[in-house]
Scaffold this active site. Structure first.
Site, PDB file in Angstrom:
ATOM      1  N   ASP A 119       9.188   7.340   1.168  1.00  0.00           N
ATOM      2  CA  ASP A 119       8.837   7.225  -0.120  1.00  0.00           C
ATOM      3  C   ASP A 119       8.448   6.060  -0.677  1.00  0.00           C
ATOM      4  O   ASP A 119       9.513   5.084  -0.759  1.00  0.00           O
ATOM      5  CB  ASP A 119       9.636   7.990  -1.164  1.00  0.00           C
ATOM      6  CG  ASP A 119       9.196   8.356  -2.608  1.00  0.00           C
ATOM      7  OD1 ASP A 119       8.361   7.789  -2.787  1.00  0.00           O
ATOM      8  OD2 ASP A 119       9.851   9.428  -2.951  1.00  0.00           O
ATOM      9  N   THR A 121     -11.577   4.160   4.509  1.00  0.00           N
ATOM     10  CA  THR A 121     -10.803   4.763   5.812  1.00  0.00           C
ATOM     11  C   THR A 121     -11.355   6.147   5.991  1.00  0.00           C
ATOM     12  O   THR A 121     -12.446   6.477   5.571  1.00  0.00           O
ATOM     13  CB  THR A 121      -9.165   5.386   4.989  1.00  0.00           C
ATOM     14  OG1 THR A 121      -9.542   6.396   4.004  1.00  0.00           O
ATOM     15  CG2 THR A 121      -8.557   4.090   4.307  1.00  0.00           C
ATOM     16  N   ARG A 122     -10.723   6.450   7.086  1.00  0.00           N
ATOM     17  CA  ARG A 122     -11.585   7.933   7.729  1.00  0.00           C
ATOM     18  C   ARG A 122     -11.565   8.933   6.620  1.00  0.00           C
ATOM     19  O   ARG A 122     -12.414   9.702   6.610  1.00  0.00           O
ATOM     20  CB  ARG A 122     -10.545   8.160   9.167  1.00  0.00           C
ATOM     21  CG  ARG A 122     -11.447   7.943  10.354  1.00  0.00           C
ATOM     22  CD  ARG A 122     -10.321   8.256  11.422  1.00  0.00           C
ATOM     23  NE  ARG A 122      -9.174   7.492  11.560  1.00  0.00           N
ATOM     24  CZ  ARG A 122      -8.143   7.749  12.358  1.00  0.00           C
ATOM     25  NH1 ARG A 122      -8.414   8.660  13.191  1.00  0.00           N
ATOM     26  NH2 ARG A 122      -7.097   7.169  12.313  1.00  0.00           N
ATOM     27  N   TYR A 123     -10.437   8.733   5.982  1.00  0.00           N
ATOM     28  CA  TYR A 123     -10.364   9.997   4.749  1.00  0.00           C
ATOM     29  C   TYR A 123     -11.414  10.019   3.921  1.00  0.00           C
ATOM     30  O   TYR A 123     -11.874  10.827   3.683  1.00  0.00           O
ATOM     31  CB  TYR A 123      -8.984  10.000   3.966  1.00  0.00           C
ATOM     32  CG  TYR A 123      -8.976  10.844   2.844  1.00  0.00           C
ATOM     33  CD1 TYR A 123      -8.221  11.973   3.281  1.00  0.00           C
ATOM     34  CD2 TYR A 123      -9.472  10.609   1.894  1.00  0.00           C
ATOM     35  CE1 TYR A 123      -7.926  12.974   2.271  1.00  0.00           C
ATOM     36  CE2 TYR A 123      -9.253  11.611   0.736  1.00  0.00           C
ATOM     37  CZ  TYR A 123      -8.581  12.808   0.998  1.00  0.00           C
ATOM     38  OH  TYR A 123      -8.383  13.552  -0.155  1.00  0.00           O
ATOM     39  N   GLU A 124     -11.897   8.588   3.574  1.00  0.00           N
ATOM     40  CA  GLU A 124     -12.629   8.509   2.651  1.00  0.00           C
ATOM     41  C   GLU A 124     -14.141   8.696   3.274  1.00  0.00           C
ATOM     42  O   GLU A 124     -15.175   9.469   2.630  1.00  0.00           O
ATOM     43  CB  GLU A 124     -12.840   7.115   2.062  1.00  0.00           C
ATOM     44  CG  GLU A 124     -13.770   6.773   1.144  1.00  0.00           C
ATOM     45  CD  GLU A 124     -14.001   5.155   0.674  1.00  0.00           C
ATOM     46  OE1 GLU A 124     -12.646   4.745   0.387  1.00  0.00           O
ATOM     47  OE2 GLU A 124     -14.880   4.794   0.456  1.00  0.00           O
ATOM     48  N   ASP A 170     -11.290  10.821  -4.339  1.00  0.00           N
ATOM     49  CA  ASP A 170     -12.356  11.574  -4.361  1.00  0.00           C
ATOM     50  C   ASP A 170     -12.193  13.085  -5.192  1.00  0.00           C
ATOM     51  O   ASP A 170     -13.126  13.524  -4.869  1.00  0.00           O
ATOM     52  CB  ASP A 170     -13.002  11.891  -2.878  1.00  0.00           C
ATOM     53  CG  ASP A 170     -11.949  12.897  -2.111  1.00  0.00           C
ATOM     54  OD1 ASP A 170     -10.755  12.659  -2.540  1.00  0.00           O
ATOM     55  OD2 ASP A 170     -12.201  13.583  -1.558  1.00  0.00           O
ATOM     56  N   GLU A 219       4.465   5.283   3.969  1.00  0.00           N
ATOM     57  CA  GLU A 219       3.996   6.416   4.443  1.00  0.00           C
ATOM     58  C   GLU A 219       4.997   7.257   5.049  1.00  0.00           C
ATOM     59  O   GLU A 219       5.513   6.754   6.195  1.00  0.00           O
ATOM     60  CB  GLU A 219       2.821   5.927   5.295  1.00  0.00           C
ATOM     61  CG  GLU A 219       2.168   7.467   6.017  1.00  0.00           C
ATOM     62  CD  GLU A 219       1.521   8.319   4.923  1.00  0.00           C
ATOM     63  OE1 GLU A 219       0.730   7.868   4.216  1.00  0.00           O
ATOM     64  OE2 GLU A 219       2.050   9.324   4.961  1.00  0.00           O
ATOM     65  N   ASP A 253      -2.338  12.512  -2.774  1.00  0.00           N
ATOM     66  CA  ASP A 253      -2.627  13.745  -2.740  1.00  0.00           C
ATOM     67  C   ASP A 253      -2.623  14.220  -3.937  1.00  0.00           C
ATOM     68  O   ASP A 253      -1.917  14.082  -5.017  1.00  0.00           O
ATOM     69  CB  ASP A 253      -1.122  14.554  -2.241  1.00  0.00           C
ATOM     70  CG  ASP A 253      -0.902  14.151  -0.695  1.00  0.00           C
ATOM     71  OD1 ASP A 253      -1.822  13.874   0.128  1.00  0.00           O
ATOM     72  OD2 ASP A 253       0.138  13.787  -0.453  1.00  0.00           O
ATOM     73  N   GLU A 290       0.826  -1.169  -0.073  1.00  0.00           N
ATOM     74  CA  GLU A 290       0.142   0.087   0.004  1.00  0.00           C
ATOM     75  C   GLU A 290       0.806   1.164   0.042  1.00  0.00           C
ATOM     76  O   GLU A 290       1.562   1.504   0.903  1.00  0.00           O
ATOM     77  CB  GLU A 290      -1.034   0.301   1.242  1.00  0.00           C
ATOM     78  CG  GLU A 290      -1.879   1.312   1.199  1.00  0.00           C
ATOM     79  CD  GLU A 290      -3.190   1.099   2.007  1.00  0.00           C
ATOM     80  OE1 GLU A 290      -3.439   0.150   2.512  1.00  0.00           O
ATOM     81  OE2 GLU A 290      -3.766   2.316   2.003  1.00  0.00           O
TER      82      GLU A 290
HETATM   83  C1  SAM Z   1      -4.657  12.062   1.161  1.00  0.00           C
HETATM   84  S1  SAM Z   1      -3.810  10.855   2.050  1.00  0.00           S
HETATM   85  C2  SAM Z   1      -4.662   9.465   1.780  1.00  0.00           C
HETATM   86  C3  SAM Z   1      -4.349   8.525   2.880  1.00  0.00           C
HETATM   87  C4  SAM Z   1      -5.004   6.930   2.688  1.00  0.00           C
HETATM   88  N1  SAM Z   1      -4.473   6.302   1.533  1.00  0.00           N
HETATM   89  C5  SAM Z   1      -6.403   6.957   2.728  1.00  0.00           C
HETATM   90  O1  SAM Z   1      -7.116   6.882   1.884  1.00  0.00           O
HETATM   91  O2  SAM Z   1      -6.980   7.085   3.819  1.00  0.00           O
HETATM   92  C6  SAM Z   1      -2.246  10.726   0.909  1.00  0.00           C
HETATM   93  C7  SAM Z   1      -1.272   9.995   1.683  1.00  0.00           C
HETATM   94  O3  SAM Z   1      -0.194   9.808   0.658  1.00  0.00           O
HETATM   95  C8  SAM Z   1       0.978   9.962   1.463  1.00  0.00           C
HETATM   96  N2  SAM Z   1       2.039  10.090   0.331  1.00  0.00           N
HETATM   97  C9  SAM Z   1       2.525  11.291  -0.537  1.00  0.00           C
HETATM   98  N3  SAM Z   1       3.578  10.745  -1.270  1.00  0.00           N
HETATM   99  C10 SAM Z   1       3.774   9.491  -0.841  1.00  0.00           C
HETATM  100  C11 SAM Z   1       4.913   8.745  -1.443  1.00  0.00           C
HETATM  101  N4  SAM Z   1       5.741   9.242  -2.429  1.00  0.00           N
HETATM  102  N5  SAM Z   1       5.035   7.449  -0.783  1.00  0.00           N
HETATM  103  C12 SAM Z   1       4.058   7.265   0.180  1.00  0.00           C
HETATM  104  N6  SAM Z   1       3.158   7.834   0.743  1.00  0.00           N
HETATM  105  C13 SAM Z   1       3.003   9.223   0.129  1.00  0.00           C
HETATM  106  C14 SAM Z   1       0.874  11.311   2.335  1.00  0.00           C
HETATM  107  O4  SAM Z   1       1.762  11.286   3.461  1.00  0.00           O
HETATM  108  C15 SAM Z   1      -0.582  10.805   2.915  1.00  0.00           C
HETATM  109  O5  SAM Z   1      -0.435  10.500   4.115  1.00  0.00           O
END
Ligand code: SAM
Length: 230
Positions: free
Chosen positions: A113, A209-212, A171, A86, A135, A61
């Site tokens: 990353d 997820t909570r985000y969704e 979304d 993450e 993002d 993931e």
């Molecule tokens: C909008 S959040 C969504 C979190 C989760 N996937 C969810 O749906 O609840 C996007 C996440 O991607 C992570 N992220 C951004 N660039 C990344 C990268 N290159 N590798 C791993 N994670 C990354 C950010 O830190 C952030 O926590």
């Protein structure tokens, strides 16, 4: 990876609120035990001590946020190995909490990353990969910051087994169109939707997820994409 179609740099926050004592203890005690090693191959033998050649299926993931989806998937398939990536410390703490409370022994975490881990995975080693609510970077001039670009998608394709599944959810209408375009241009994946319900309704094995949940609460639509690796 020096693909000019992606900017190889992490954007976004690395840490938010200060950690409470119990959270700091998770980072100190549990993270070193479940962290993906900083160098060397990222295979089932290295990560889970599986006998060489008898490795378990691996799932990845990318950007697991607070780790709810990662933990739920790991609980569904205890015989598979899960790697979550993450860079956001408070998110990593969330995932560590799940690992501890739910006694998950099949999860490894990379705080950083996802591209760094992807590059070190053996080719054709993943049975599933997820990119949920990446993002959005909605401005056109920031498009190269989006995780979904031809370079990372080709890398994911290389690391997946034929027949494996890549899931992407968003979304954000800009990212939805962008993601469909990038995936449509990939020669390695085929979209699995047959009817609109397939991308408008959350599949049962795709935990929210909570985000969704928050996105839905504020009136956003959510789109669910499933692609099969050819
Ligand atoms: C909008 S959040 C969504 C979190 C989760 N996937 C969810 O749906 O609840 C996007 C996440 O991607 C992570 N992220 C951004 N660039 C990344 C990268 N290159 N590798 C791993 N994670 C990354 C950010 O830190 C952030 O926590």
């Amino acid at each position: 990876m020096n693909d000019p179609s992606t900017i190889r740099r992490l954007y976004g926050r690395r840490q938010g609120h200060k950690l409470r004592q119990g959270q700091a203890a998770l980072v100190e005690d549990l993270l070193p035990r479940v962290a993906v090693p900083e160098a060397g191959p990222v295979d089932a033998a290295t990560l889970f001590g599986d006998p060489a050649g008898q490795g378990r299926p691996l799932e990845l993931e990318i950007g697991f946020g607070a780790g709810e989806h990662l933990a739920a998937q790991a609980a569904m398939r205890p015989d598979h190995g899960f790697i979550g990536c993450e860079p956001f410390l408070n998110g990593v703490v969330g995932a560590l909490g799940h690992v501890e409370r739910e006694g998950l022994e099949n999860v490894r975490i990379h705080m950083g990353d996802a591209l760094d881990v992807l590059e070190r995975l053996p080719d054709a080693s993943l049975t599933r990969a997820w990119l949920l609510h990446p993002d959005p970077w909605p401005k056109a001039r920031h498009a190269k910051r989006r995780f979904m670009n031809s370079g990372p998608i080709a890398l994911i394709a290389r690391k997946m087994k034929p027949g494996g599944e890549f899931r992407f959810g968003t979304d954000h209408p800009v990212y939805c169109r962008w993601g469909m375009m990038v995936m449509g241009q990939s020669p390695d994946f085929v979209w699995q939707a047959e009817t609109p319900r397939d991308f408008l309704e959350r599949p049962a094995d795709w935990p929210e997820t909570r985000y969704e949940a928050k996105a839905r609460r504020i009136g956003h639509e959510v789109w669910y994409f499933r692609y099969r690796r050819l």
